[in-house]
Scaffold this motif. Structure first.
Motif, PDB file in Angstrom:
ATOM      1  N   GLU A 104       0.825  -1.195   0.000  1.00 36.26           N
ATOM      2  CA  GLU A 104       0.000   0.000   0.000  1.00 36.26           C
ATOM      3  C   GLU A 104       0.873   1.264   0.000  1.00 36.26           C
ATOM      4  O   GLU A 104       1.627   1.500   0.927  1.00 36.26           O
ATOM      5  CB  GLU A 104      -0.886  -0.026   1.248  1.00 36.26           C
ATOM      6  N   GLY A 105       0.842   2.004  -1.090  1.00 34.94           N
ATOM      7  CA  GLY A 105       1.553   3.268  -1.169  1.00 34.94           C
ATOM      8  C   GLY A 105       3.013   3.194  -1.570  1.00 34.94           C
ATOM      9  O   GLY A 105       3.697   4.206  -1.580  1.00 34.94           O
ATOM     10  N   GLY A 137       6.947   6.290  -5.637  1.00 30.10           N
ATOM     11  CA  GLY A 137       6.561   6.008  -4.257  1.00 30.10           C
ATOM     12  C   GLY A 137       7.722   5.544  -3.401  1.00 30.10           C
ATOM     13  O   GLY A 137       8.797   5.217  -3.906  1.00 30.10           O
ATOM     14  N   PRO A 163       3.021   1.434   6.156  1.00 34.34           N
ATOM     15  CA  PRO A 163       1.695   0.937   5.804  1.00 34.34           C
ATOM     16  C   PRO A 163       1.255  -0.086   6.858  1.00 34.34           C
ATOM     17  O   PRO A 163       2.089  -0.749   7.490  1.00 34.34           O
ATOM     18  CB  PRO A 163       1.905   0.255   4.449  1.00 34.34           C
TER      19      PRO A 163
END
Length: 191
Positions: A104-105, A137, A163
């Protein structure tokens, strides 16, 4: 054999020797007037560049992932390759490897490992730079506190936030060993 900077570079599995072209047949014990011995000059592997050893970082195709897993086992590493991870390696046979997993991210870097005989030759920074080149990222990793200075030299810093999936993993891992979470923001420079 290749010609590198006016010297012939002879490649062998366990050693690399450089021999001056005009001194190939000179006896080893003879010292010319300039003070340098003639004949073969052994150089330390740590002074060789990855280009001289023909070691280019590459992303492994799915059918080659078992080679990286075998490399980890041969080094007695407990690293397991996640099915969704991108695998990267240097050398044939593998001299260094790592895995990148989308989270995530950003990305999670795991399993950076260099064969003991190939350490201190710049393979780890080389494979990290290739794997993270042009990635959007942040990239996170967990490491022993003794390795944090090494990763700081590569542009990583202490992670302020993780995350959720990595935070719970880190808490679970910290029950058994000391770890720090590091992060690299944005794109990695050109390798």
């Amino acid at each position: 054999m290749s010609f590198v900077g006016g010297l012939f570079c002879l490649r062998a599995c366990d050693s690399t020797k450089i021999q001056r072209p005009d001194e190939r047949s000179a006896p080893r014990h003879h010292t010319p007037s300039n003070g340098f011995p003639r004949g073969r000059i052994a150089i330390r592997r740590s002074h060789l560049t990855t280009a001289m050893l023909d070691l280019e970082p590459r992303q492994l195709r799915a059918e080659h992932r078992p080679l990286l897993q075998r490399f980890y086992r041969a080094q007695q590493s407990r690293t397991r390759i996640a099915p969704e991870a991108e695998c990267w390696a240097i050398g044939s046979p593998i001299a260094a490897g790592l895995c990148l997993t989308a989270v995530e991210g950003g990305w999670w870097l795991t399993g950076l490992l260099v064969h003991p005989a190939r350490r201190r030759q710049g393979l780890a920074p080389c494979i990290v730079a290739a794997a993270l080149h042009d990635r959007a990222g942040p990239t996170w990793l967990f490491c022993h506190p003794d390795l944090s200075d090494f990763y700081r030299r590569l542009g990583f810093r202490e992670a302020d936030e993780l995350p959720a999936c990595l935070f719970t993993r880190l808490q679970r891992y910290r029950r058994h060993k000391r770890l720090v979470a590091l992060m690299h923001e944005g794109k990695y420079p050109t390798p």
